[in-house]
Design a protein around this motif. Structure first.
Motif, PDB file in Angstrom:
ATOM      1  N   MET A  94       0.830  -1.209   0.000  1.00  0.00           N
ATOM      2  CA  MET A  94       0.000   0.000   0.000  1.00  0.00           C
ATOM      3  C   MET A  94       0.858   1.251   0.000  1.00  0.00           C
ATOM      4  O   MET A  94       0.620   2.181  -0.783  1.00  0.00           O
ATOM      5  CB  MET A  94      -0.926   0.010   1.222  1.00  0.00           C
ATOM      6  CG  MET A  94      -2.098  -0.929   1.151  1.00  0.00           C
ATOM      7  SD  MET A  94      -3.366  -0.544   2.408  1.00  0.00           S
ATOM      8  CE  MET A  94      -2.417  -0.646   3.929  1.00  0.00           C
ATOM      9  N   TYR A  95       1.846   1.278   0.879  1.00  0.00           N
ATOM     10  CA  TYR A  95       2.700   2.458   0.976  1.00  0.00           C
ATOM     11  C   TYR A  95       3.503   2.659  -0.312  1.00  0.00           C
ATOM     12  O   TYR A  95       3.675   3.786  -0.786  1.00  0.00           O
ATOM     13  CB  TYR A  95       3.650   2.338   2.164  1.00  0.00           C
ATOM     14  CG  TYR A  95       2.956   2.224   3.507  1.00  0.00           C
ATOM     15  CD1 TYR A  95       1.744   2.870   3.741  1.00  0.00           C
ATOM     16  CD2 TYR A  95       3.499   1.455   4.530  1.00  0.00           C
ATOM     17  CE1 TYR A  95       1.103   2.754   4.967  1.00  0.00           C
ATOM     18  CE2 TYR A  95       2.866   1.346   5.767  1.00  0.00           C
ATOM     19  CZ  TYR A  95       1.673   2.000   5.976  1.00  0.00           C
ATOM     20  OH  TYR A  95       1.043   1.877   7.199  1.00  0.00           O
ATOM     21  N   VAL A  96       3.993   1.572  -0.880  1.00  0.00           N
ATOM     22  CA  VAL A  96       4.773   1.661  -2.119  1.00  0.00           C
ATOM     23  C   VAL A  96       3.905   2.147  -3.274  1.00  0.00           C
ATOM     24  O   VAL A  96       4.335   2.992  -4.077  1.00  0.00           O
ATOM     25  CB  VAL A  96       5.416   0.294  -2.454  1.00  0.00           C
ATOM     26  CG1 VAL A  96       5.908   0.260  -3.901  1.00  0.00           C
ATOM     27  CG2 VAL A  96       6.587   0.019  -1.509  1.00  0.00           C
ATOM     28  N   GLU A  97       2.675   1.640  -3.368  1.00  0.00           N
ATOM     29  CA  GLU A  97       1.803   2.058  -4.464  1.00  0.00           C
ATOM     30  C   GLU A  97       1.471   3.543  -4.371  1.00  0.00           C
ATOM     31  O   GLU A  97       1.365   4.237  -5.389  1.00  0.00           O
ATOM     32  CB  GLU A  97       0.523   1.223  -4.481  1.00  0.00           C
ATOM     33  CG  GLU A  97       0.730  -0.221  -4.910  1.00  0.00           C
ATOM     34  CD  GLU A  97       1.352  -0.353  -6.283  1.00  0.00           C
ATOM     35  OE1 GLU A  97       0.988   0.423  -7.192  1.00  0.00           O
ATOM     36  OE2 GLU A  97       2.218  -1.229  -6.460  1.00  0.00           O
ATOM     37  N   GLY A  98       1.321   4.050  -3.140  1.00  0.00           N
ATOM     38  CA  GLY A  98       1.068   5.481  -2.973  1.00  0.00           C
ATOM     39  C   GLY A  98       2.226   6.323  -3.468  1.00  0.00           C
ATOM     40  O   GLY A  98       2.035   7.286  -4.221  1.00  0.00           O
ATOM     41  N   THR A  99       3.431   5.947  -3.073  1.00  0.00           N
ATOM     42  CA  THR A  99       4.593   6.709  -3.532  1.00  0.00           C
ATOM     43  C   THR A  99       4.805   6.528  -5.034  1.00  0.00           C
ATOM     44  O   THR A  99       5.253   7.458  -5.712  1.00  0.00           O
ATOM     45  CB  THR A  99       5.864   6.302  -2.766  1.00  0.00           C
ATOM     46  OG1 THR A  99       5.985   4.874  -2.731  1.00  0.00           O
ATOM     47  CG2 THR A  99       5.857   6.834  -1.351  1.00  0.00           C
ATOM     48  N   THR A 100       4.462   5.347  -5.559  1.00  0.00           N
ATOM     49  CA  THR A 100       4.594   5.123  -7.004  1.00  0.00           C
ATOM     50  C   THR A 100       3.687   6.070  -7.787  1.00  0.00           C
ATOM     51  O   THR A 100       4.082   6.614  -8.824  1.00  0.00           O
ATOM     52  CB  THR A 100       4.253   3.666  -7.350  1.00  0.00           C
ATOM     53  OG1 THR A 100       5.191   2.797  -6.705  1.00  0.00           O
ATOM     54  CG2 THR A 100       4.335   3.421  -8.853  1.00  0.00           C
ATOM     55  N   TRP A 155      11.422  -1.794   2.254  1.00  0.00           N
ATOM     56  CA  TRP A 155      11.295  -1.267   0.897  1.00  0.00           C
ATOM     57  C   TRP A 155      10.406  -0.025   0.870  1.00  0.00           C
ATOM     58  O   TRP A 155      10.692   0.949   0.164  1.00  0.00           O
ATOM     59  CB  TRP A 155      10.730  -2.370   0.012  1.00  0.00           C
ATOM     60  CG  TRP A 155      10.306  -1.980  -1.363  1.00  0.00           C
ATOM     61  CD1 TRP A 155      10.729  -0.918  -2.111  1.00  0.00           C
ATOM     62  CD2 TRP A 155       9.345  -2.669  -2.176  1.00  0.00           C
ATOM     63  NE1 TRP A 155      10.095  -0.908  -3.339  1.00  0.00           N
ATOM     64  CE2 TRP A 155       9.241  -1.968  -3.404  1.00  0.00           C
ATOM     65  CE3 TRP A 155       8.575  -3.816  -1.995  1.00  0.00           C
ATOM     66  CZ2 TRP A 155       8.394  -2.364  -4.423  1.00  0.00           C
ATOM     67  CZ3 TRP A 155       7.731  -4.227  -3.020  1.00  0.00           C
ATOM     68  CH2 TRP A 155       7.642  -3.506  -4.223  1.00  0.00           C
ATOM     69  N   ALA A 156       9.325  -0.025   1.662  1.00  0.00           N
ATOM     70  CA  ALA A 156       8.410   1.119   1.681  1.00  0.00           C
ATOM     71  C   ALA A 156       9.134   2.399   2.089  1.00  0.00           C
ATOM     72  O   ALA A 156       8.900   3.472   1.531  1.00  0.00           O
ATOM     73  CB  ALA A 156       7.241   0.844   2.624  1.00  0.00           C
ATOM     74  N   ASP A 157      10.020   2.300   3.056  1.00  0.00           N
ATOM     75  CA  ASP A 157      10.769   3.468   3.520  1.00  0.00           C
ATOM     76  C   ASP A 157      11.766   3.941   2.463  1.00  0.00           C
ATOM     77  O   ASP A 157      11.966   5.147   2.284  1.00  0.00           O
ATOM     78  CB  ASP A 157      11.513   3.136   4.815  1.00  0.00           C
ATOM     79  CG  ASP A 157      10.573   2.741   5.932  1.00  0.00           C
ATOM     80  OD1 ASP A 157       9.870   3.621   6.451  1.00  0.00           O
ATOM     81  OD2 ASP A 157      10.525   1.546   6.275  1.00  0.00           O
ATOM     82  N   VAL A 158      12.375   2.991   1.761  1.00  0.00           N
ATOM     83  CA  VAL A 158      13.328   3.354   0.713  1.00  0.00           C
ATOM     84  C   VAL A 158      12.620   4.120  -0.396  1.00  0.00           C
ATOM     85  O   VAL A 158      13.094   5.168  -0.863  1.00  0.00           O
ATOM     86  CB  VAL A 158      14.028   2.106   0.144  1.00  0.00           C
ATOM     87  CG1 VAL A 158      14.944   2.497  -1.022  1.00  0.00           C
ATOM     88  CG2 VAL A 158      14.832   1.399   1.232  1.00  0.00           C
ATOM     89  N   GLN A 159      11.447   3.630  -0.793  1.00  0.00           N
ATOM     90  CA  GLN A 159      10.751   4.322  -1.874  1.00  0.00           C
ATOM     91  C   GLN A 159      10.187   5.658  -1.400  1.00  0.00           C
ATOM     92  O   GLN A 159      10.106   6.608  -2.175  1.00  0.00           O
ATOM     93  CB  GLN A 159       9.645   3.442  -2.462  1.00  0.00           C
ATOM     94  CG  GLN A 159       9.059   4.059  -3.723  1.00  0.00           C
ATOM     95  CD  GLN A 159       8.617   3.046  -4.746  1.00  0.00           C
ATOM     96  OE1 GLN A 159       9.344   2.138  -5.114  1.00  0.00           O
ATOM     97  NE2 GLN A 159       7.397   3.197  -5.207  1.00  0.00           N
ATOM     98  N   LEU A 160       9.817   5.744  -0.133  1.00  0.00           N
ATOM     99  CA  LEU A 160       9.321   7.018   0.383  1.00  0.00           C
ATOM    100  C   LEU A 160      10.415   8.076   0.390  1.00  0.00           C
ATOM    101  O   LEU A 160      10.185   9.216  -0.029  1.00  0.00           O
ATOM    102  CB  LEU A 160       8.725   6.842   1.781  1.00  0.00           C
ATOM    103  CG  LEU A 160       8.216   8.127   2.452  1.00  0.00           C
ATOM    104  CD1 LEU A 160       7.182   8.844   1.579  1.00  0.00           C
ATOM    105  CD2 LEU A 160       7.631   7.816   3.832  1.00  0.00           C
TER     106      LEU A 160
END
Length: 223
Positions: A94-100, A155-160
């Motif tokens: 969810m977090y990754v898709e938001g940042t994507t 991974w979510a933090d890295v993409q954020l």
């Protein structure tokens, strides 16, 4: 022992940049082959390396992986950056898709016609500060932890952090209303592997310019 992953893409950010970020954060050294000519691309097609005739492509662990999300899933899981269970993976997704979503808007801004650039930048800032950043600010506040899922970054933090830095390139004060994201940014930028990736001379690529667009058009035979 397996060799270094090899990345096939242009000498620029695009869809490969999040892959570079994740590998670098995981402490994985990699090699790159930059596509500069149509002949390079056609050779990859002839060798049947590009399953859907698209890049990015990453050669890793004896595989030739395509599709950005599949590559990122594999790297995150391999390096224990994809949560401890199914619930955590769903949260990370969810977090990754938001940042994507936000990253996609920022990534294509340079392609905007000159007369629309200001309007599109305003939309990026509006979406970032009204839709996306409040979510991550709230998550950090509610869990009371340094990272999105607790006391260990994923991974979510890295993409954020990648997205926050991209947004700041567009508007330097964009995080002014988000103190927890500002603190998060400082923590992530102090992670040794990420700190190294942010130094001059690293594989991190600068914002796209006209040369990047021209090269991609030449390789793909776009007019």
């Amino acid at each position: 022992m397996a060799g270094k992953p090899k990345l096939y893409y242009f000498n620029g950010r695009g869809r490969m940049e999040s892959i570079r970020w994740l590998l670098a954060a995981a402490g994985v050294e990699f090699e790159e082959e930059f596509l500069e000519t149509r002949e390079q691309y056609e050779k990859l097609l002839k060798d049947r390396f590009l399953l859907f005739q698209q890049v990015p492509m990453v050669e890793i662990d004896g595989m030739k992986l395509v599709q950005t999300r599949a590559i990122l899933y594999y790297i995150a899981a391999k390096h224990n950056l994809y949560g401890k269970n199914l619930k955590e993976r769903a949260q990370i997704d969810m977090y990754v898709e938001g940042t994507t979503d936000l990253m996609g808007m920022i990534r294509v801004h340079h392609k905007s016609p000159p007369e629309e650039k200001e309007k599109n930048l305003s939309l990026i800032i509006e979406r970032a500060t009204k839709r996306y950043f409040p979510v991550y600010e709230k998550v950090l506040k509610e869990n009371g932890q340094p990272f999105l899922l607790g006391n260990q970054w994923t991974w979510a933090d890295v993409q954020l952090i990648e997205t926050l830095l991209m947004a700041e390139e567009k508007e330097s004060t964009i995080l002014s209303q988000f103190p927890l994201l500002q603190a998060f940014k400082a923590r992530m930028c102090d992670v040794p592997t990420i700190k190294k990736f942010l130094q001059p001379g690293s594989p991190r690529k600068p914002p796209p310019d006209e040369k990047f667009v021209t090269t991609a058009n030449r390789v793909f035979n776009r007019k």
